[in-house]
Design an enzyme around this catalytic site. Structure first.
Site, PDB file in Angstrom:
ATOM      1  CD  GLU A  12      16.290 -54.750  -0.900  1.00 52.70           C
ATOM      2  OE1 GLU A  12      16.556 -54.592  -2.096  1.00 52.70           O
ATOM      3  OE2 GLU A  12      15.662 -55.746  -0.459  1.00 52.70           O
ATOM      4  CE  LYS A  18      22.797 -50.296  -1.848  1.00 50.88           C
ATOM      5  NZ  LYS A  18      22.777 -49.380  -3.014  1.00 50.88           N
ATOM      6  CB  VAL A  28      27.370 -48.139 -11.636  1.00 52.08           C
ATOM      7  CG1 VAL A  28      27.898 -48.063 -13.060  1.00 52.08           C
ATOM      8  CG2 VAL A  28      27.947 -47.013 -10.783  1.00 52.08           C
ATOM      9  CB  ILE A  51      34.727 -45.167  -4.693  1.00 53.45           C
ATOM     10  CG1 ILE A  51      35.749 -44.689  -5.728  1.00 53.45           C
ATOM     11  CG2 ILE A  51      33.348 -45.330  -5.316  1.00 53.45           C
ATOM     12  CD1 ILE A  51      35.475 -43.320  -6.303  1.00 53.45           C
ATOM     13  CB  SER A  52      31.455 -43.032  -0.206  1.00 53.19           C
ATOM     14  OG  SER A  52      30.631 -43.421   0.864  1.00 53.19           O
TER      15      SER A  52
END
Length: 280
Positions: A215, A80, A119, A76-77
């Protein structure tokens, strides 16, 4: 209460001996590798921990899958990992590259990568943070007025990950990309949540605190130079493009440095292996 066919094990992903014992004992057909340090700010302060937990643990798990001839491993990547601007995203991107590299010569184990965005409601999601801030009367804190993110629900994410794990792959190490729709402004999300909460929106202020280190304003799901293909399932794209692929010797050097915890800083070679990594 756990169902009989669910067997929990409280295990550190970095405890490689225990992980091997678990895999040998239960002999799973599929492994979904989701364990990682995902908090951007914490990881920026402790980059070596990210290399150890996110990268080295993935390397060891891949090696075990090959050795034990596990049918398939799904990594699972994250969005980002695309043009990463922080250590967390860069470490996940390096995992993508490593898996693509080893998968190209692997016959017994199939490796796939699933890349997607945020998510809603998951640990670290802005939703529970905003809910708490609203319940306390504000302010709702956002880093930048123009910041946008991709979102999907937990159910959507889980279903698409499971479906992608069953798709026929065109090449070992294929990357599946979950279509997330259009990114939404975090400020718009905050405003909707304030309204839906029933609170007086005049009394709940939105405060902009400034971008944190690493960010981005906008996230991306794929590199512009990646060849993106449609699958036969709506909402799932794929790519077999291998961009900025490091040498095997560079992987060996980095793994050796992290494993043996030598005095030489592994971050230097880590950054060399990721020309797409642009620090913010």
């Amino acid at each position: 209460q756990f169902k009989e066919n669910i067997l929990p094990s409280l295990t550190d992903i970095k405890d490689f001996c225990k992980i091997e014992k678990i895999l040998r004992k239960f002999k799973p057909d599929y492994i979904f590798h989701t364990a990682a340090l995902k908090h951007i700010t914490f990881v920026e302060k402790e980059p070596l921990e990210a290399l150890y937990t996110n990268f080295l643990a993935t390397v060891k798990l891949c090696q075990l899958c090959k050795f034990l001839k596990i049918k398939k491993m799904v990594f699972i990547s994250t969005d980002k990992a695309v043009n990463p601007s922080n250590i967390m995203g860069a470490s996940k991107r390096l995992c993508e590259k490593y898996i693509q590299k080893i998968a190209s010569k692997e016959k017994d184990t199939l490796f796939t990568i699933v890349r997607f965005g945020n998510v809603l409601g998951s640990t670290g999601s802005v939703v529970p943070v905003f809910e708490k801030q609203i319940s306390e009367g504000g302010p709702v804190k956002i880093t930048h007025p123009k910041i946008r993110r991709f979102f999907m629900t937990i159910r959507e994410a889980v279903e698409l990950v499971l479906i992608s794990s069953q798709l026929e792959i065109s090449e070992n190490g294929e990357i599946f990309i979950l279509e997330m729709g259009d990114p939404i402004y975090i400020e718009d999300l905050a405003k909707k949540m304030i309204i839906l909460s029933g609170a007086d929106k005049k009394n709940i202020k939105i405060q902009f605190t400034g971008l944190r280190k690493g960010e981005k304003i906008n996230e991306e799901l794929f590199f512009k130079s990646e060849q993106i293909n449609k699958t036969n399932v709506k909402g799932i794209l794929s790519t077999t493009s291998k961009l900025f692929s490091p040498k095997n010797s560079d992987f060996d050097k980095l793994i050796n440095l992290i494993t043996n915890k030598r005095n030489k800083n592994p971050l230097e070679i880590f950054e060399k292996m990721l020309p797409e990594y642009k620090k913010e």
